[in-house]
Scaffold this motif. Structure first.
Motif, PDB file in Angstrom:
ATOM      1  N   PHE A 284     -21.565  38.637   7.073  1.00 45.33           N
ATOM      2  CA  PHE A 284     -21.441  38.212   5.685  1.00 45.33           C
ATOM      3  C   PHE A 284     -20.131  38.697   5.073  1.00 45.33           C
ATOM      4  CE2 PHE A 284     -25.996  37.915   6.479  1.00 45.33           C
ATOM      5  CZ  PHE A 284     -26.197  36.601   6.101  1.00 45.33           C
ATOM      6  N   ASN A 285     -19.629  39.835   5.494  1.00 52.07           N
ATOM      7  CA  ASN A 285     -18.322  40.286   5.021  1.00 52.07           C
ATOM      8  C   ASN A 285     -17.235  39.297   5.431  1.00 52.07           C
ATOM      9  OD1 ASN A 285     -19.433  42.557   3.896  1.00 52.07           O
ATOM     10  ND2 ASN A 285     -19.012  43.855   5.663  1.00 52.07           N
ATOM     11  N   ARG A 286     -17.302  38.795   6.660  1.00 53.64           N
ATOM     12  CA  ARG A 286     -16.316  37.808   7.120  1.00 53.64           C
ATOM     13  C   ARG A 286     -16.451  36.493   6.360  1.00 53.64           C
ATOM     14  NH1 ARG A 286     -17.870  40.072  12.042  1.00 53.64           N
ATOM     15  NH2 ARG A 286     -19.187  38.294  12.578  1.00 53.64           N
ATOM     16  N   ILE A 287     -17.677  36.082   6.094  1.00 57.14           N
ATOM     17  CA  ILE A 287     -17.890  34.845   5.338  1.00 57.14           C
ATOM     18  C   ILE A 287     -17.309  34.978   3.933  1.00 57.14           C
ATOM     19  CG2 ILE A 287     -19.648  33.382   4.250  1.00 57.14           C
ATOM     20  CD1 ILE A 287     -21.404  33.877   6.724  1.00 57.14           C
TER      21      ILE A 287
ATOM     22  N   LYS B 258     -25.370  57.014   8.752  1.00 54.18           N
ATOM     23  CA  LYS B 258     -26.440  56.611   9.659  1.00 54.18           C
ATOM     24  C   LYS B 258     -26.287  55.164  10.119  1.00 54.18           C
ATOM     25  CE  LYS B 258     -29.794  59.766   7.647  1.00 54.18           C
ATOM     26  NZ  LYS B 258     -31.025  59.871   6.863  1.00 54.18           N
ATOM     27  N   GLY B 259     -25.320  54.448   9.570  1.00 56.28           N
ATOM     28  CA  GLY B 259     -25.095  53.073   9.981  1.00 56.28           C
ATOM     29  C   GLY B 259     -26.007  52.062   9.314  1.00 56.28           C
ATOM     30  N   LEU B 260     -26.636  52.444   8.203  1.00 62.39           N
ATOM     31  CA  LEU B 260     -27.535  51.517   7.528  1.00 62.39           C
ATOM     32  C   LEU B 260     -26.794  50.537   6.632  1.00 62.39           C
ATOM     33  CD1 LEU B 260     -30.480  53.913   6.692  1.00 62.39           C
ATOM     34  CD2 LEU B 260     -30.312  52.250   8.531  1.00 62.39           C
ATOM     35  N   PHE B 261     -25.559  50.857   6.266  1.00 54.79           N
ATOM     36  CA  PHE B 261     -24.740  49.947   5.494  1.00 54.79           C
ATOM     37  C   PHE B 261     -23.389  49.829   6.181  1.00 54.79           C
ATOM     38  CE2 PHE B 261     -27.639  51.458   2.172  1.00 54.79           C
ATOM     39  CZ  PHE B 261     -28.097  50.241   1.724  1.00 54.79           C
ATOM     40  N   PRO B 262     -22.842  48.612   6.283  1.00 57.96           N
ATOM     41  CA  PRO B 262     -21.542  48.470   6.932  1.00 57.96           C
ATOM     42  C   PRO B 262     -20.448  49.045   6.065  1.00 57.96           C
ATOM     43  CG  PRO B 262     -22.255  46.382   6.028  1.00 57.96           C
ATOM     44  CD  PRO B 262     -23.388  47.344   5.838  1.00 57.96           C
ATOM     45  N   ASP B 263     -19.434  49.619   6.681  1.00 56.12           N
ATOM     46  CA  ASP B 263     -18.292  50.151   5.963  1.00 56.12           C
ATOM     47  C   ASP B 263     -17.313  49.004   5.732  1.00 56.12           C
ATOM     48  OD1 ASP B 263     -16.364  51.660   4.782  1.00 56.12           O
ATOM     49  OD2 ASP B 263     -15.804  52.777   6.567  1.00 56.12           O
ATOM     50  N   VAL B 264     -17.191  48.575   4.477  1.00 56.15           N
ATOM     51  CA  VAL B 264     -16.330  47.426   4.175  1.00 56.15           C
ATOM     52  C   VAL B 264     -14.959  47.860   3.679  1.00 56.15           C
ATOM     53  CG1 VAL B 264     -18.251  45.884   3.703  1.00 56.15           C
ATOM     54  CG2 VAL B 264     -17.312  47.268   1.857  1.00 56.15           C
TER      55      VAL B 264
ATOM     56  N   SER C  18     -25.775  41.645   8.650  1.00 58.07           N
ATOM     57  CA  SER C  18     -24.995  42.511   7.762  1.00 58.07           C
ATOM     58  C   SER C  18     -24.372  43.653   8.537  1.00 58.07           C
ATOM     59  CB  SER C  18     -25.877  43.071   6.651  1.00 58.07           C
ATOM     60  OG  SER C  18     -26.248  42.059   5.778  1.00 58.07           O
ATOM     61  N   ARG C  19     -25.148  44.225   9.437  1.00 57.20           N
ATOM     62  CA  ARG C  19     -24.624  45.323  10.252  1.00 57.20           C
ATOM     63  C   ARG C  19     -23.492  44.862  11.164  1.00 57.20           C
ATOM     64  NH1 ARG C  19     -30.514  47.767  11.534  1.00 57.20           N
ATOM     65  NH2 ARG C  19     -30.767  48.888   9.567  1.00 57.20           N
TER      66      ARG C  19
ATOM     67  N   HIS D  98     -18.348  31.495  11.280  1.00 58.34           N
ATOM     68  CA  HIS D  98     -18.439  32.954  11.183  1.00 58.34           C
ATOM     69  C   HIS D  98     -19.756  33.502  11.729  1.00 58.34           C
ATOM     70  CE1 HIS D  98     -14.845  32.701   8.782  1.00 58.34           C
ATOM     71  NE2 HIS D  98     -15.439  31.764   8.059  1.00 58.34           N
ATOM     72  N   PHE D  99     -20.675  32.626  12.135  1.00 62.17           N
ATOM     73  CA  PHE D  99     -21.950  33.071  12.683  1.00 62.17           C
ATOM     74  C   PHE D  99     -21.746  33.638  14.083  1.00 62.17           C
ATOM     75  CE2 PHE D  99     -24.558  29.644  10.243  1.00 62.17           C
ATOM     76  CZ  PHE D  99     -24.250  30.274   9.055  1.00 62.17           C
ATOM     77  N   PRO D 100     -22.493  34.669  14.457  1.00 59.52           N
ATOM     78  CA  PRO D 100     -22.409  35.173  15.829  1.00 59.52           C
ATOM     79  C   PRO D 100     -22.976  34.149  16.808  1.00 59.52           C
ATOM     80  CG  PRO D 100     -24.074  36.375  14.590  1.00 59.52           C
ATOM     81  CD  PRO D 100     -23.418  35.445  13.638  1.00 59.52           C
ATOM     82  N   LEU D 101     -22.524  34.217  18.040  1.00 58.54           N
ATOM     83  CA  LEU D 101     -23.014  33.296  19.059  1.00 58.54           C
ATOM     84  C   LEU D 101     -24.437  33.642  19.450  1.00 58.54           C
ATOM     85  CD1 LEU D 101     -19.867  33.160  21.350  1.00 58.54           C
ATOM     86  CD2 LEU D 101     -20.573  31.495  19.620  1.00 58.54           C
ATOM     87  N   SER D 102     -25.192  32.632  19.818  1.00 58.19           N
ATOM     88  CA  SER D 102     -26.561  32.833  20.274  1.00 58.19           C
ATOM     89  C   SER D 102     -26.518  33.378  21.701  1.00 58.19           C
ATOM     90  CB  SER D 102     -27.315  31.506  20.240  1.00 58.19           C
ATOM     91  OG  SER D 102     -28.616  31.686  20.701  1.00 58.19           O
ATOM     92  N   HIS D 103     -27.429  34.263  22.029  1.00 61.81           N
ATOM     93  CA  HIS D 103     -27.471  34.890  23.353  1.00 61.81           C
ATOM     94  C   HIS D 103     -28.530  34.227  24.224  1.00 61.81           C
ATOM     95  CE1 HIS D 103     -24.707  38.003  22.135  1.00 61.81           C
ATOM     96  NE2 HIS D 103     -25.434  38.210  21.065  1.00 61.81           N
TER      97      HIS D 103
END
Length: 121
Positions: free
Chosen positions: A72-75, A108-114, A67-68, A18-23
């Motif tokens: 963590f929501n997916r995990i 403002k996008g400071l917390f993800p909408d779950v 979090s943004r 579930h981790f994002p890929l490294s760029h």
């Protein structure tokens, strides 16, 4: 410090997909960083007060960026889905008073909408 938290290799294998890929730039040890995030949140510390064993506090601050992105929501959703139906449900009657400006943080996008609610146009 003897009370440090370290995720096991088995625990890391469960959450790594579930981790994002490294760029391009290889990330530092994910196990160390995730363990540091858990330690900070569990103990209610500021990021800069994390033990040095977890690395620089700016690296542990990856929690905010992930979090943004909803990592963590997916995990949590994946781990909860594998758990099956619970035998017991618990209700918490905790009441927290939010500051009047807290309502604008989601906009403002400071917390993800779950929530699964449809987005307003």
């Amino acid at each position: 410090m003897s009370d440090l938290i370290w995720l096991s290799e088995a625990q890391m294998r469960r959450i790594e997909p579930h981790f994002p890929l490294s760029h391009g730039v290889p990330r530092v040890d994910d196990r160390r960083v995730i363990s540091g995030i858990i330690f900070v949140i569990r103990n209610g510390l500021r990021w800069r007060d994390a033990p040095k064993d977890y690395g620089p506090h700016k690296t542990i601050y990856r929690f905010i960026r992930w979090s943004r992105l909803g990592v963590f929501n997916r995990i949590f959703a994946a781990l909860a889905a594998k758990g099956g139906k619970p035998d017991q449900l618990m209700i918490d009657a905790t009441h927290l008073k939010a500051h009047r400006t807290a309502a604008s943080l989601l906009k403002k996008g400071l917390f993800p909408d779950v929530s699964d609610a449809p987005k307003a146009a």
